[in-house]
Design a protein around this motif. Structure first.
Motif: not given
Length: 626
Positions: A29-41, A255-267
């Protein structure tokens, strides 16, 4: 051939029961969902310093420059706090809407139809811009290192967009496998940048310039409005945070639990990386450069441009380009999922609802690609030109989601509801301010396009929903009306001559219908030719001995299709449209170029009947062997 090429490019079709293998966990999920946010830095600090450049004069002392850049550090801290507030808001959205939809779902259900549609409109604008902005920024990042790409930016943008589209068409899990290394390499590079900056600061404290409160007070020209503009630009670091809540169903169960974990890791990851990039720029007095992004400047300063240090610099530049480019992958995952949710509610076309061969929303991926390419070409792949559109759309969706959570929390009033309301309210205030500042200050630079397009998109979505509702009403069967299987009907079979194709269609009509009538239109250049054609036709018809009545019509204007249409109109005076069936013979040529040698009378007639009349139309094909 087309099927073979499709298999080669995107792989074999997957069965529905293979859905579990196509879903992802937190690591992928870090590769699929977070690059947009991470790349913004990679560009958020640049965008803040772009505003501050008006305060920095030529030849300014390093101490003064650092004091000016201190405002960007202040903005960074506020944005990090806002990221935490967004985490709490979107964590609740994921909990309440496990089928995805994000700001669209909460706007639709908690604020009303038009709030939801406006959020969906800006989300769509944001997603399409994510593809255009991310890939353009990625090409800009590698341009200073690879001059060939730098000289052909637009072509490189188009090619890279198409490559990412193909990777996504292969499936979520496979695209994650491709992008996982690049995501973690980028995170590692920025962490290495931060560690190196701290080590060098300890070893050479004289080269470090820390902004002071007194120095920042002494900066001339810094006002509240300028700070808000800088803050709004810096908030681009938060783009992509909402993608996790839009695509909850792509995660493995729960799915909801994994999505919440990924969101925390992303932030957490996003906040750390953003602080590193902004902090390093402030300490070393690095300012905005249109040709060399800050991350490149920092890596050149810390690692050097010769020997092994240059290799690290190149790795940092390439990893930045990769994360910026694959940030588009977030949109390719989130936007088609959003369109599917909207199609389920009747606001988007049905062909965006279902998944394709590889268990991804293939139609949505291709559709998103074409829209993004149009933006890329229209704005010449310039990040600074695309950012005004990006900012307004992204922060409006943030504002809707925060406001929606305020309304839901107040309605439910569960434990600690007041604290959550205050938190969401603060988040709404900050994101609304950022949205307002973007809209005002960048109105003439392109933000007007979003402000104009969103109401038009809402109108379009409403029209689509109205159409589907009307279709349901029109197709709803009236059970008080008795079924009438023995109605008086007629079946028409247009024929040009007695041949295998026309006889094949006639046999089909006789086997399945009653009251069959054959109709032939004769269109010759002279009356003698027409009479001879009719004589031959009637002789052949008599030999056929079909027992079917043959109606021969002469066309004085030599138009077969028009005379057939006129005959159908005459029959409509005697029969209801649903009681008329037209069986059209069609022969199919073996080679594609053979089609160019034949007229399209049958196709024209079918198109006219389907589009203009309510009669039943059937095509009976006869494939020619050679």
């Amino acid at each position: 051939m087309a099927t073979t090429l499709k298999r080669l490019l995107i792989g074999r079709p997957l069965k529905t029961r293979e859905m579990g293998h196509a879903k992802i966990g937190v690591i992928k999920g870090m590769a699929v969902m977070t690059p947009d946010a991470l790349s913004s830095v990679a560009y958020a600090t640049d965008q803040m310093e772009l505003i501050l450049m008006s305060l920095i004069g030529a030849g300014s002392a390093k101490e003064y420059v650092s004091d000016v850049l201190g405002f960007s550090m202040m903005g960074t801290f506020i944005i990090v706090v806002l990221a935490l507030l967004l985490f709490f808001a979107y964590r609740n959205i994921i909990y309440h809407y496990p089928l995805g939809g994000g700001a669209y779902a909460i706007g639709l259900n908690d604020l009303g139809k038009y709030w939801g549609l406006s959020a969906a409109s800006t989300l769509i604008v944001g997603y399409t811009l994510t593809v255009a902005v991310s890939i353009a920024a990625g090409i800009d990042a590698i341009g200073p290192v690879v001059p060939l790409i730098g000289h052909h930016k637009l072509i490189a943008n188009i090619v890279l967009t198409l490559i990412i589209m193909l990777i996504n068409l292969r499936g979520t899990s496979e695209s994650a496998n491709v992008f996982v290394p690049f995501t973690y390499i980028f995170i590692g590079c920025i962490l290495l940048l931060g560690v190196t900056a701290v080590v060098k600061a300890i070893m050479h404290p004289v080269s470090i310039h820390i902004p002071s409160v007194a120095g920042m007070h002494a900066v001339q020209g810094m006002g509240l409005f300028l700070f808000l503009r800088m803050f709004a630009n810096g908030c681009s670091a938060l783009t992509g945070v909402e993608a996790v809540s839009n695509s909850v169903p792509v995660f493995k169960d729960p799915s909801a639990f994994r999505a919440q974990r990924l969101l925390l890791t992303l932030v957490i990851t996003l906040s750390v990386l953003f602080l590193i990039v902004s902090g390093t720029a402030v300490m070393h007095g690095l300012t905005y450069n249109a040709d060399i992004p800050l991350i490149n400047q920092e890596s050149m300063l810390l690692f050097g441009t010769h020997g092994f240090g240059y290799i690290i610099t190149v790795i940092v530049s390439v990893s930045t380009m990769c994360i910026l480019a694959i940030a588009a992958n977030t949109a390719f995952t989130g936007c088609p999922a959003l369109w599917s949710a909207m199609a389920r509610d009747g606001f988007m076309p049905r062909w965006l609802l279902h998944k394709g061969d590889r268990l991804v929303y293939s139609n949505g991926i291709v559709f998103l690609t074409f829209i993004s390419l149009a933006l890329t070409i229209g704005f010449h792949a310039q990040v600074s030109d695309l950012m005004p559109l990006y900012g307004v759309s992204v922060f409006y969706t943030f504002s809707v989601s925060q406001l929606g959570m305020v309304v839901r929390t107040v309605k439910e009033r569960q434990r600690k509801w007041l604290y959550r309301t205050i938190g969401s309210g603060c988040g709404f205030a900050l994101t609304a301010i950022a949205c307002l500042i973007f809209g005002i200050t960048r109105f003439t630079s392109g933000a007007w396009l979003v402000i104009v397009c969103v109401p038009l998109m809402i109108l379009m979505f409403s029209k689509i929903q109205h159409h589907y509702q009307q279709i349901r009403e029109d197709l709803k069967y009236d059970f008080s009306r008795p079924l009438q299987p023995d109605r008086h009907t007629i079946t028409l079979v247009p024929i040009a001559s007695v041949n295998k194709s026309s006889v094949h269609a006639l046999e089909y009509a006789l086997a399945n219908f009653k009251n069959v009538v054959a109709v032939s239109v004769i269109a010759q250049n002279s009356q003698e030719e027409a009479d001879e054609t009719e004589r031959v036709l009637r002789e052949q018809w008599a030999r056929l001995n079909s027992g079917v009545r043959l109606v021969v019509i002469h066309s004085q204007y030599r138009s077969v299709a028009r005379r057939l249409q006129r005959f159908v109109d005459l029959e409509l005076d005697r029969y209801e449209p649903e009681d008329i069936t037209v069986v059209v013979p069609q022969f199919i040529t073996k080679s594609w170029w053979h089609k160019l040698l034949h007229n399209k009378t049958g196709s024209v007639l079918m198109a006219w009947l389907i589009l203009g009349k309510s009669v039943k139309v059937l095509a009976v094909p006869y494939r020619l062997p050679r």
